[in-house]
Enzyme design. Sequence first.
Site, PDB file in Angstrom:
ATOM      1  CB  SER A  71      -0.915   0.006   1.230  1.00 43.74           C
ATOM      2  OG  SER A  71      -0.171  -0.223   2.408  1.00 43.74           O
ATOM      3  CD  GLU A  98      -1.913  -8.626  -2.796  1.00 43.22           C
ATOM      4  OE1 GLU A  98      -2.472  -8.633  -3.926  1.00 43.22           O
ATOM      5  OE2 GLU A  98      -1.630  -7.577  -2.191  1.00 43.22           O
ATOM      6  CD  GLU A 157      -7.407  -5.444   1.123  1.00 45.22           C
ATOM      7  OE1 GLU A 157      -6.276  -5.981   1.161  1.00 45.22           O
ATOM      8  OE2 GLU A 157      -7.589  -4.291   0.695  1.00 45.22           O
TER       9      GLU A 157
END
Length: 264
Positions: free
Chosen positions: A46, A114, A181
């Site tokens: 991020s 991920e 998420e």
Amino acid sequence: MKKITINDLIKCKQEGRKFATSTAYDASFAQLFESQEMPVLLVGDSLGMVLQGKNDTLPVTVENIAYHTKMVRAGSPNCLLMSDMPFMSYATPEQACENAATLMRAGANMVKIEGGRWLVETVEKLTERAVPVCAHLGLTPQSVNIFGGYKIQGRDQEQADKMVSDALALQNAGAQIVLLECVPASLAERITKACNVPVIGIGAGNVTDGQILVMHDMFGISANYMPKFSKDFLAETGDMRKAVAKYIADVQQGTFPDDAHTIA
Ligand code: KIV
């Protein structure tokens, strides 16, 4: 704060004690978080959005993450420090091992990747070679171009069932933390109950073992966009240390996220 290890988080899960975590990108904030006893910090990709001002996380490099990992480790010697493996840095298990070594040498205790079942071999290879892994499922931001935007994942039954079985496959391959998420709270609850390892949520309701926020969202200073599930704790408390302490306390008491900050 005493040194935090994965065993402390497993104990939290076993005893039903919820824990708060945050992203961090530099030594000063890492020190502030450690002063408030934040047990886990994440150097998230991020940083591409909140530090570099990009539209997504794809331009972030292994060198970027290693640089910020060194800073965070300098400010917080005792947190369990997770570092993100950026886009395409774990496309093969061999690449994953090489790039994870760079992040572990920079001070990480664990790497985060991920994706679902396709990562089973990668998780096995990393853990066999002494690199602990956090498996990130649900809205995985590196896949934004596949998803066609930042969309809630796991809404339909088939997707939800697949996410449960992916979480278990990754746990069985050796992943020591699962991070969810932007998934419905009911799905997050299913996965949290099914997994033996700690499950951390963001935009996944207050049903997971731990919570994570992007620190800029916690302080209400994100440049572009404030996700609906995040909360500006600085506005509520008027002081950075108090904001962090309030976030940690609210997570521990299960009052954050409340219904207003939960995806049904
Ligand atoms: O990069 C990041 O900050 C993350 C969190 C949103 C979990 O992956």
